[in-house]
Design a protein around this motif. Structure first.
Motif, PDB file in Angstrom:
ATOM      1  N   GLU A 219       0.825  -1.203   0.000  1.00 16.00           N
ATOM      2  CA  GLU A 219       0.000   0.000   0.000  1.00 16.00           C
ATOM      3  C   GLU A 219       0.865   1.260   0.000  1.00 16.00           C
ATOM      4  OE1 GLU A 219      -3.767   1.780  -0.137  1.00 16.00           O
ATOM      5  OE2 GLU A 219      -3.289  -0.365  -0.149  1.00 16.00           O
ATOM      6  N   LEU A 220       1.978   1.209   0.709  1.00 16.72           N
ATOM      7  CA  LEU A 220       2.854   2.380   0.804  1.00 16.72           C
ATOM      8  C   LEU A 220       3.758   2.531  -0.412  1.00 16.72           C
ATOM      9  CD1 LEU A 220       3.930   2.176   4.551  1.00 16.72           C
ATOM     10  CD2 LEU A 220       2.402   3.859   3.536  1.00 16.72           C
ATOM     11  N   PHE A 221       4.336   1.426  -0.863  1.00 19.71           N
ATOM     12  CA  PHE A 221       5.393   1.501  -1.880  1.00 19.71           C
ATOM     13  C   PHE A 221       4.992   0.927  -3.237  1.00 19.71           C
ATOM     14  CE2 PHE A 221       7.330   0.997   2.334  1.00 19.71           C
ATOM     15  CZ  PHE A 221       7.950   2.228   2.436  1.00 19.71           C
ATOM     16  N   GLY A 222       3.817   0.283  -3.310  1.00 21.20           N
ATOM     17  CA  GLY A 222       3.414  -0.342  -4.559  1.00 21.20           C
ATOM     18  C   GLY A 222       4.089  -1.686  -4.751  1.00 21.20           C
ATOM     19  N   HIS A 223       3.726  -2.376  -5.828  1.00 18.49           N
ATOM     20  CA  HIS A 223       4.355  -3.673  -6.101  1.00 18.49           C
ATOM     21  C   HIS A 223       4.387  -3.919  -7.609  1.00 18.49           C
ATOM     22  CE1 HIS A 223      -0.007  -4.886  -5.643  1.00 18.49           C
ATOM     23  NE2 HIS A 223       0.268  -5.387  -6.837  1.00 18.49           N
ATOM     24  N   GLU A 224       5.244  -4.830  -8.000  1.00 16.69           N
ATOM     25  CA  GLU A 224       5.342  -5.255  -9.390  1.00 16.69           C
ATOM     26  C   GLU A 224       4.416  -6.447  -9.616  1.00 16.69           C
ATOM     27  OE1 GLU A 224       6.934  -3.678 -11.652  1.00 16.69           O
ATOM     28  OE2 GLU A 224       8.141  -2.307 -10.424  1.00 16.69           O
ATOM     29  N   LYS A 225       4.008  -6.621 -10.853  1.00 17.77           N
ATOM     30  CA  LYS A 225       3.169  -7.754 -11.199  1.00 17.77           C
ATOM     31  C   LYS A 225       3.891  -9.056 -10.886  1.00 17.77           C
ATOM     32  CE  LYS A 225       0.698  -9.819 -15.095  1.00 17.77           C
ATOM     33  NZ  LYS A 225       0.356  -9.703 -16.532  1.00 17.77           N
ATOM     34  N   GLY A 226       3.173  -9.983 -10.203  1.00 16.41           N
ATOM     35  CA  GLY A 226       3.748 -11.283  -9.879  1.00 16.41           C
ATOM     36  C   GLY A 226       4.648 -11.291  -8.668  1.00 16.41           C
ATOM     37  N   SER A 227       4.736 -10.183  -7.928  1.00 14.32           N
ATOM     38  CA  SER A 227       5.650 -10.124  -6.781  1.00 14.32           C
ATOM     39  C   SER A 227       5.165 -10.961  -5.605  1.00 14.32           C
ATOM     40  CB  SER A 227       5.842  -8.668  -6.348  1.00 14.32           C
ATOM     41  OG  SER A 227       4.592  -8.057  -6.047  1.00 14.32           O
ATOM     42  N   PHE A 228       3.859 -11.259  -5.543  1.00 16.77           N
ATOM     43  CA  PHE A 228       3.312 -12.143  -4.509  1.00 16.77           C
ATOM     44  C   PHE A 228       1.981 -12.676  -5.017  1.00 16.77           C
ATOM     45  CE2 PHE A 228       2.239  -7.760  -3.460  1.00 16.77           C
ATOM     46  CZ  PHE A 228       0.844  -7.799  -3.382  1.00 16.77           C
ATOM     47  N   THR A 229       1.439 -13.645  -4.329  1.00 21.45           N
ATOM     48  CA  THR A 229       0.176 -14.248  -4.735  1.00 21.45           C
ATOM     49  C   THR A 229      -0.924 -13.196  -4.765  1.00 21.45           C
ATOM     50  OG1 THR A 229       0.818 -16.347  -3.715  1.00 21.45           O
ATOM     51  CG2 THR A 229      -1.522 -16.033  -4.198  1.00 21.45           C
ATOM     52  N   GLY A 230      -1.583 -13.090  -5.888  1.00 27.30           N
ATOM     53  CA  GLY A 230      -2.643 -12.096  -6.038  1.00 27.30           C
ATOM     54  C   GLY A 230      -2.182 -10.812  -6.697  1.00 27.30           C
ATOM     55  N   ALA A 231      -0.877 -10.635  -6.885  1.00 24.86           N
ATOM     56  CA  ALA A 231      -0.354  -9.423  -7.541  1.00 24.86           C
ATOM     57  C   ALA A 231      -0.429  -9.615  -9.050  1.00 24.86           C
ATOM     58  CB  ALA A 231       1.070  -9.144  -7.075  1.00 24.86           C
ATOM     59  N   ASP A 232      -1.649  -9.461  -9.597  1.00 25.18           N
ATOM     60  CA  ASP A 232      -1.853  -9.739 -11.013  1.00 25.18           C
ATOM     61  C   ASP A 232      -1.548  -8.537 -11.900  1.00 25.18           C
ATOM     62  OD1 ASP A 232      -3.916  -8.242 -10.052  1.00 25.18           O
ATOM     63  OD2 ASP A 232      -5.513  -9.403 -11.005  1.00 25.18           O
ATOM     64  N   ARG A 233      -1.166  -7.423 -11.284  1.00 24.82           N
ATOM     65  CA  ARG A 233      -0.796  -6.249 -12.061  1.00 24.82           C
ATOM     66  C   ARG A 233       0.086  -5.341 -11.216  1.00 24.82           C
ATOM     67  NH1 ARG A 233      -5.261  -2.189 -10.910  1.00 24.82           N
ATOM     68  NH2 ARG A 233      -6.671  -3.240  -9.481  1.00 24.82           N
ATOM     69  N   LYS A 234       0.784  -4.457 -11.881  1.00 24.10           N
ATOM     70  CA  LYS A 234       1.633  -3.491 -11.176  1.00 24.10           C
ATOM     71  C   LYS A 234       0.749  -2.503 -10.411  1.00 24.10           C
ATOM     72  CE  LYS A 234       5.228  -1.704 -13.277  1.00 24.10           C
ATOM     73  NZ  LYS A 234       6.063  -0.856 -14.172  1.00 24.10           N
ATOM     74  N   ARG A 235       1.219  -2.099  -9.229  1.00 25.48           N
ATOM     75  CA  ARG A 235       0.464  -1.153  -8.405  1.00 25.48           C
ATOM     76  C   ARG A 235       1.370  -0.022  -7.942  1.00 25.48           C
ATOM     77  NH1 ARG A 235      -4.100  -0.771  -5.205  1.00 25.48           N
ATOM     78  NH2 ARG A 235      -3.865   0.493  -3.333  1.00 25.48           N
TER      79      ARG A 235
END
Length: 493
Positions: A219-235
């Motif tokens: 939530e604070l830093f965002g994530h890349e697609k596929g970085s963890f389970t459920g991360a289906d897109r970049k945030r």
């Protein structure tokens, strides 16, 4: 202290030429909850945006006369603080990612998930409320009708808080706000923001205690697609969204050591990496943090990083608990009663000396938030222009949970005889009442209706026939007098 004194319906603008999408929004946001306006192209949206204030804008990436990205730029040129949410029906969503890097609040994938849609819109509207609603110091003559969130209090401790806000607002430094839950830390943070040099840029807030630890970092830093389970897109995270603005981290003492490390790096270098990413992202954010925890003790226990504490502790504001500023209570009570009576469309009542004594003697573990709850309860319960002790919650009156039926029975028997009614009359005269006739009538009605319903075993039809009134009239009287029907009949305290 949070006091949103005037409730207005959120105003939402949807920009899309697909009638099915517009119908989806009309279904998700009924007209009694949100004022929903629509535009089918960018030019129409810009015209509407110039004419009236919106709490959020949702736009499709592909528009008939422009793109969502271009519309984002033009809307932010008018007012940078309004959240713009983009929608895309294309799997890559690269354009939406680019837009978020340029200041979009969020992006949504079509087909729209209603739960996700409502959650995002709610967050956007709340962000606008915190950005737009002035947080200011209440004056003695303030009637609280201008929509401000008021910092109310004249005691020495609150006067020092006001001075500290004035000193630090224009200084681009990190601020740490300390105080128990319910003391108004968010309003102080917004007051600092609104008097700062970043007041025309975004203000975002996040409660670190309300988000699971494994999601807070994303939530604070965002994530890349596929970085963890459920991360289906970049945030894109809050630090990236809030570039050049102000980020308020509430309850920072609940943050995990790993997330503390990344926050420390942002404060040191204004750089971070998204979860699962290797690319360094730069940002320029002013951080305001708050907590109800003792960070000094947490450092000694090894649960809070000392280097982060010293980075946060550039300037500290201590908010006093309500029990240490009880002299402000009459001023607070007056403001809250006006607010809740406006919200509930009731006549602004006075408060009896006995009720005020109960409020002053109570220790208020929930601080201003608990006071608001208690006074709103009293306004709902009030059946006269005076707030009496029996209208206050049981906890404020010193009644332990579970004693409700015993107290109700005692209250019933206290007014059952003429002698008790006379004692009640004398009590109200000593209290200086100017509404004795109505109070006595209500007292008699409560006694009569409660006893009658006991005699007919709670049968409303039988009771209404005996009284010679309709069942609906009887139910209205019972509701107004606080008499409830379950397996037994009792008067709600």
């Amino acid at each position: 202290m949070l006091q949103s004194v005037e409730v207005t319906m959120p105003n939402l603008l949807i920009v899309d030429d697909d009638e099915l999408i517009l119908e989806c929004f009309r279904y998700a946001f009924p007209p009694d909850q949100v004022s929903l306006q629509t535009a089918t192209n960018a030019n129409e949206a810009i015209s509407l945006f110039r004419e009236q204030p919106f709490d959020a804008v949702v736009a499709d990436i592909r528009l008939l006369d422009s793109s969502g990205l271009q519309l984002l730029r033009e809307l932010h040129a008018i007012d940078r603080r309004v959240p713009v949410i983009l929608m895309t029906g294309y799997g890559t969503a690269n354009t939406a990612i680019e837009a978020m890097q340029k200041g979009a609040f969020e992006y949504l994938l079509k087909p729209l998930d209603l739960d996700v849609l409502q959650s995002v819109i709610h967050r956007a509207i709340e962000a606008t409320r915190m950005t737009r609603t002035p947080a200011r110091i209440a004056m003695e003559s303030d009637d609280g009708t201008d929509g401000s969130d008021l910092l109310i209090g004249q005691c020495p401790a609150m006067q020092e808080v006001y001075r500290q806000i004035g000193r630090v607002s224009e200084q681009d430094v990190t601020v740490l706000i300390l105080g128990e839950s319910g003391t108004g830390k968010e309003v102080v943070a917004r007051a600092i923001y609104q008097y700062s040099k970043r007041a025309e840029k975004p203000f975002l807030a996040i409660n670190c205690a309300a988000i699971p630890d494994d999601l807070l970092e994303s939530e604070l830093f965002g994530h890349e697609k596929g970085s963890f389970t459920g991360a289906d897109r970049k945030r894109i995270g809050k630090f990236e969204q809030c570039d050049k603005g102000t980020l308020f981290l509430d309850e920072i003492g609940d943050m995990s050591p790993l997330t503390q490390t990344k926050v420390l790096r942002v404060l040191q270098d204004q750089q971070f990496e998204r979860v699962g990413g290797s690319q360094m992202v730069s940002t320029n954010v002013r951080l305001i943090a708050a907590t109800n925890r003792n960070l000094t003790e947490m450092m000694e226990q090894g649960t809070f990083r000392s280097d982060l504490y010293y980075r946060l502790n550039v300037y500290t504001i201590h908010l006093p608990p309500l029990r240490e500023r009880i002299g402000d209570l009459p001023l607070l009570v007056n403001h809250f009663l006006k607010r809740f009576c406006r919200e509930l469309s009731k006549q602004v009542p006075r408060i009896s000396p006995e009720a005020m004594t109960l409020l002053i003697d109570y220790h208020w573990p929930g601080n201003l938030r608990e006071l608001q709850s208690a006074l709103k309860h009293a306004v709902v319960e009030a059946t006269s222009p005076v707030i009496l002790p029996e209208f206050l919650p049981e906890t404020v009156r010193g009644i332990k949970p579970g004693d409700g039926h015993d107290v109700a029975d005692r209250a019933f028997h206290d007014v059952k005889t003429n002698g008790d009614l006379i004692r009640f009359l004398h009590q109200r005269i000593r209290a200086g009442t100017e509404n004795l006739y109505e109070e006595m009538i209500q007292r008699v009605d409560r006694t009569m209706l409660t006893e009658l319903l006991h005699q007919v075993d709670g049968n409303v039809s039988r009771a209404s026939a005996i009284l010679g009134i309709s069942r609906s009239t009887l139910r209205c009287k019972l509701g107004a007098l606080g008499i409830s029907l379950d397996r037994s009949v009792r008067m709600n305290d």
